[in-house]
Design an enzyme around this catalytic site. Structure first.
Site, short mmCIF file in Angstrom:
data_model
loop_
_atom_site.label_atom_id
_atom_site.label_comp_id
_atom_site.label_asym_id
_atom_site.label_seq_id
_atom_site.Cartn_x
_atom_site.Cartn_y
_atom_site.Cartn_z
N LEU A 34 56.49 45.83 26.42
CA LEU A 34 56.61 47.30 26.33
C LEU A 34 56.18 48.00 27.62
O LEU A 34 55.90 49.19 27.61
CB LEU A 34 55.82 47.86 25.13
N SER A 125 70.79 39.35 40.31
CA SER A 125 71.23 40.66 40.79
C SER A 125 72.03 40.51 42.08
O SER A 125 71.79 39.57 42.87
CB SER A 125 69.98 41.50 41.07
N TYR A 149 61.32 42.84 45.46
CA TYR A 149 62.09 42.68 44.21
C TYR A 149 63.21 41.66 44.43
O TYR A 149 63.36 40.69 43.66
CB TYR A 149 62.68 44.03 43.76
N LYS A 153 63.84 37.68 42.87
CA LYS A 153 65.05 37.17 42.22
C LYS A 153 65.57 35.92 42.95
O LYS A 153 66.01 34.95 42.32
CB LYS A 153 66.14 38.25 42.17
P1 NAD Z 1 64.27 47.40 31.94
O1 NAD Z 1 63.03 47.71 32.70
O2 NAD Z 1 64.93 48.50 31.21
O3 NAD Z 1 64.01 46.20 30.93
C1 NAD Z 1 63.11 45.16 31.21
C2 NAD Z 1 62.29 44.94 29.95
O4 NAD Z 1 61.41 43.84 30.20
C3 NAD Z 1 61.43 46.14 29.55
O5 NAD Z 1 61.58 46.40 28.18
C4 NAD Z 1 60.01 45.71 29.89
O6 NAD Z 1 59.06 46.30 29.00
C5 NAD Z 1 60.10 44.20 29.74
N1 NAD Z 1 59.18 43.42 30.57
C6 NAD Z 1 58.88 43.58 31.87
N2 NAD Z 1 57.99 42.67 32.28
C7 NAD Z 1 57.71 41.91 31.18
C8 NAD Z 1 56.84 40.82 30.96
N3 NAD Z 1 56.06 40.34 31.93
N4 NAD Z 1 56.78 40.30 29.71
C9 NAD Z 1 57.54 40.79 28.71
N5 NAD Z 1 58.37 41.83 28.86
C10 NAD Z 1 58.46 42.38 30.09
O7 NAD Z 1 65.28 46.73 33.01
P2 NAD Z 1 66.83 46.39 32.84
O8 NAD Z 1 67.60 47.32 33.68
O9 NAD Z 1 67.18 46.23 31.41
O10 NAD Z 1 66.86 44.98 33.56
C11 NAD Z 1 66.86 43.76 32.86
C12 NAD Z 1 66.96 42.61 33.85
O11 NAD Z 1 68.15 42.75 34.63
C13 NAD Z 1 65.81 42.54 34.86
O12 NAD Z 1 65.50 41.18 35.05
C14 NAD Z 1 66.40 43.15 36.10
O13 NAD Z 1 65.79 42.66 37.27
C15 NAD Z 1 67.83 42.68 36.01
N6 NAD Z 1 68.77 43.53 36.73
C16 NAD Z 1 68.83 44.87 36.45
C17 NAD Z 1 69.72 45.69 37.16
C18 NAD Z 1 69.78 47.18 36.91
O14 NAD Z 1 70.26 47.91 37.78
N7 NAD Z 1 69.34 47.69 35.76
C19 NAD Z 1 70.55 45.12 38.14
C20 NAD Z 1 70.47 43.75 38.38
C21 NAD Z 1 69.58 42.96 37.67
C1 WQD Z 2 74.09 53.80 44.14
C2 WQD Z 2 74.71 54.67 45.21
C3 WQD Z 2 73.12 55.45 46.83
C4 WQD Z 2 70.89 58.02 44.04
C5 WQD Z 2 70.01 49.42 42.90
C6 WQD Z 2 69.14 48.28 43.36
C7 WQD Z 2 69.82 46.96 43.07
C8 WQD Z 2 70.21 46.86 41.58
C9 WQD Z 2 70.95 48.08 41.11
C10 WQD Z 2 68.54 45.64 40.34
C11 WQD Z 2 74.19 54.37 46.61
C12 WQD Z 2 73.71 56.62 46.06
C13 WQD Z 2 71.80 57.14 44.59
C14 WQD Z 2 70.88 59.38 44.47
C15 WQD Z 2 72.75 58.89 45.93
N1 WQD Z 2 69.08 46.73 40.73
N2 WQD Z 2 72.72 57.56 45.51
N3 WQD Z 2 71.82 59.75 45.40
O1 WQD Z 2 70.97 51.10 45.39
O2 WQD Z 2 73.26 50.27 44.71
O3 WQD Z 2 71.26 49.38 43.58
O4 WQD Z 2 70.25 49.29 41.48
O5 WQD Z 2 68.77 44.51 40.62
O6 WQD Z 2 68.94 45.95 43.42
O7 WQD Z 2 68.93 48.41 44.76
O8 WQD Z 2 71.97 51.70 43.12
O9 WQD Z 2 72.15 53.73 41.74
O10 WQD Z 2 70.30 53.59 43.47
O11 WQD Z 2 72.66 53.85 44.24
O12 WQD Z 2 73.56 59.27 46.77
O13 WQD Z 2 70.07 60.20 44.04
O14 WQD Z 2 74.38 56.03 44.95
O15 WQD Z 2 72.92 55.78 48.18
O16 WQD Z 2 75.26 54.56 47.52
P1 WQD Z 2 71.87 50.64 44.33
P2 WQD Z 2 71.69 53.25 43.07
#
Ligand code: NAD
Ligand code: WQD
Length: 337
Positions: A34, A125, A149, A153
Site C-alpha cells: 500500500l 520498462s 530507477y 530495472k
Molecule cells: P504503481 O505505483 O501504481 O503500482 C505499484 C504497486 O506496487 C503499488 O500498489 C505499491 O503500493 C506496490 N508496491 C511498491 N513497492 C512494494 C513492495 N516493496 N512490496 C509490495 N508492494 C509494493 O505503479 P504502476 O504504474 O502500476 O507500475 C507497475 C510496474 O510497472 C512497476 O514495476 C513499474 O516499474 C512498471 N512500469 C510502469 C510504467 C508506468 O509508466 N506506469 C512503465 C514501465 C514499467
Molecule cells: C511523455 C512526453 C514529455 C509531462 C516516463 C518514465 C519511463 C516510464 C514511463 C516507467 C514527453 C512530455 C510530460 C508534462 C510534457 N515509466 N511532457 N509536459 O518521460 O516518456 O516516460 O513514464 O518505467 O521510465 O521516464 O513519460 O508522461 O513523463 O512524458 O510536455 O507535464 O510528454 O516531455 O515528451 P516519459 P511522460
C-alpha cells in the site's frame, strides 16, 4: 481455480491486470504494501468483476511474509508489478529504488524457489533502452540506464536472465512497457498519482479538471514533425492483455521471453493535447517551455516480436485512451473529493 500471485496488484497496472485475470477465469491473489495504493481499489475491482480479489498486505522484501502467503495458496505463476517507479525520486533516493526494485525481486525469487514455483512475469520498462539511437526500438537494441530507477530495472532484468541460464526450469517473461496510459472503461479504476503528476496524460487531466491552469510542454524544438516529444502511449487494458498472452506462452514453454509492449505508433505531445480536447470537449491551455532534462525526442516500440510470439497486439485507439482517462478522472473527482 488457477491462483496467480500479483505483487503490486492494487497499483495502476496491477489493478487492471487483476480485472483482466478475473475476466479470463484466473484467481488473482494480491500482495501489496500500500505504499502507492489504497485498499478501496479492492472495492472497485469487485464492482467491475463481481468478485473481490484476495489480498495480503505485505512487502515483497519480507521473505517470511511471502513464505506464509505461499503456504496458504497454490500459485500457478507470479506477476511482479510491486516496485517504485518515479524517475525523479529515484535520483534523490537511489537506495530506496535498489532496495524495493532489486531487493524485492530477489526476495520474491527466493520465496518462489522455496515454494517450488518457477514461473514469473516481470514488469520491465522501455527505460532500459536509455537514449536509443534510432526508433522504432527493437528488443535487441543496446540497454543502458540514465537514472537509478532505470538501473534497478536493468539489474532485475539481468538477475532474471542469469537465473534462467542457471536453471532451465524457469519460465520468465520480461515485458518492457512503453508509456502505459488510460483507464478501465468503467471509469472505476485508473492511475492516481499523488501530488503533482509527472506524466503527460494525468497532467492533462489535471488541467481539464481545472486543478492547474495550463500544461507546460517540455520542448518545442525536437526534430519531430511538430517539434514536441514523441512517445508510444499504450492503453493499460491492451498492456495487461499482453500479460495474459505472456502467461499462456509461459504455460507452453520454459525459458526467458523478452518483449516490448507498445503500439508501434509514435504520438507527439501536441497530438495528445489535440486528441484529448476533441474527444472530451475540454480546453487544454498550454505553454511550450524548455526541454525536460533527461528527455529524448522520440521513443516508440517495434512491437513485431510480441505479435509474432504472443499473437498479441494493442488495438485500442488514442481516442479510447483519452476518453477512458477522462472518464476515470471525472468519476474519481465526483466520488472522492
Ligand atoms: P504503481 O505505483 O501504481 O503500482 C505499484 C504497486 O506496487 C503499488 O500498489 C505499491 O503500493 C506496490 N508496491 C511498491 N513497492 C512494494 C513492495 N516493496 N512490496 C509490495 N508492494 C509494493 O505503479 P504502476 O504504474 O502500476 O507500475 C507497475 C510496474 O510497472 C512497476 O514495476 C513499474 O516499474 C512498471 N512500469 C510502469 C510504467 C508506468 O509508466 N506506469 C512503465 C514501465 C514499467
Ligand atoms: C511523455 C512526453 C514529455 C509531462 C516516463 C518514465 C519511463 C516510464 C514511463 C516507467 C514527453 C512530455 C510530460 C508534462 C510534457 N515509466 N511532457 N509536459 O518521460 O516518456 O516516460 O513514464 O518505467 O521510465 O521516464 O513519460 O508522461 O513523463 O512524458 O510536455 O507535464 O510528454 O516531455 O515528451 P516519459 P511522460
Amino acid at each position: 481455480m488457477t491462483e496467480i500471485l500479483v505483487t503490486g496488484g492494487l497499483g495502476y497496472i496491477g489493478s487492471h491486470c487483476c480485472v483482466a485475470l478475473m475476466e479470463a477465469g484466473y484467481t488473482p491473489v494480491v500482495v501489496d504494501n500500500l505504499s502507492n495504493s489504497s485498499p478501496t481499489t479492492l472495492d472497485r475491482m469487485q464492482q467491475i468483476s463481481g468478485v473481490r480479489p484476495k489480498f495480503h498486505k505485505a512487502d515483497v522484501r519480507d521473505g517470511g511474509a511471502l513464505d506464509r502467503i505461499f503456504a496458504k495458496h497454490r500459485f500457478a505463476a507470479v506477476i511482479h508489478f510491486g516496485a517504485l517507479k518515479a524517475v525523479g525520486e529515484s535520483v534523490a533516493k537511489p537506495l530506496d529504488y535498489y532496495d524495493n526494485n532489486v531487493g524485492g525481486t530477489l526476495t520474491l525469487i527466493g520465496a518462489m524457489l522455496r515454494a517450488g514455483l518457477k514461473k514469473m512475469i516481470f514488469s520491465s520498462s522501455a527505460t532500459v533502452y536509455g537514449q536509443a539511437a534510432t526508433v522504432p526500438i527493437r528488443e535487441d537494441f543496446p540497454r543502458s540506464a540514465t537514472n537509478p530507477y532505470g538501473r534497478s530495472k536493468l539489474i532485475a532484468e539481468d538477475i532474471l536472465e542469469d537465473l534462467s541460464l542457471a536453471d532451465g526450469g524457469w519460465r520468465i517473461a520480461r515485458l518492457r512497457y512503453f508509456n502505459p496510459v488510460g483507464a478501465h472503461e468503467s471509469g472505476l479504476i485508473g492511475e492516481n498519482p499523488k501530488g503533482v503528476p509527472n506524466n503527460l496524460l494525468p497532467f492533462i487531466c489535471d488541467v481539464a479538471a481545472a486543478h492547474r491552469d495550463h500544461l507546460a510542454i517540455f520542448g518545442g524544438d525536437y526534430s519531430t514533425p511538430d517539434g514536441t516529444g514523441i512517445r508510444d502511449y499504450i492503453h493499460v487494458m491492451d498492456l495487461v492483455e499482453g500479460h495474459l498472452a505472456a502467461l499462456r506462452f509461459l504455460n507452453e514453454r520454459p525459458g526467458l521471453l523478452t518483449v516490448n509492449l507498445g503500439t508501434g505508433k509514435g504520438i507527439s505531445v501536441l497530438e495528445m493535447v489535440r486528441t484529448f480536447e476533441r474527444v472530451t470537449g475540454c480546453d487544454i491551455p498550454y505553454r511550450v517551455t524548455g526541454r525536460r532534462p533527461g528527455d529524448v525526442g522520440e521513443c516508440w516500440a517495434d512491437p513485431t516480436l510480441a505479435h509474432h510470439i504472443l499473437g498479441w497486439r494493442a488495438h485500442r485507439t488514442l481516442d479510447d485512451i483519452c476518453l477512458d482517462a477522462w472518464r476515470w478522472r471525472s468519476l474519481e473527482s465526483t466520488s472522492f473529493l
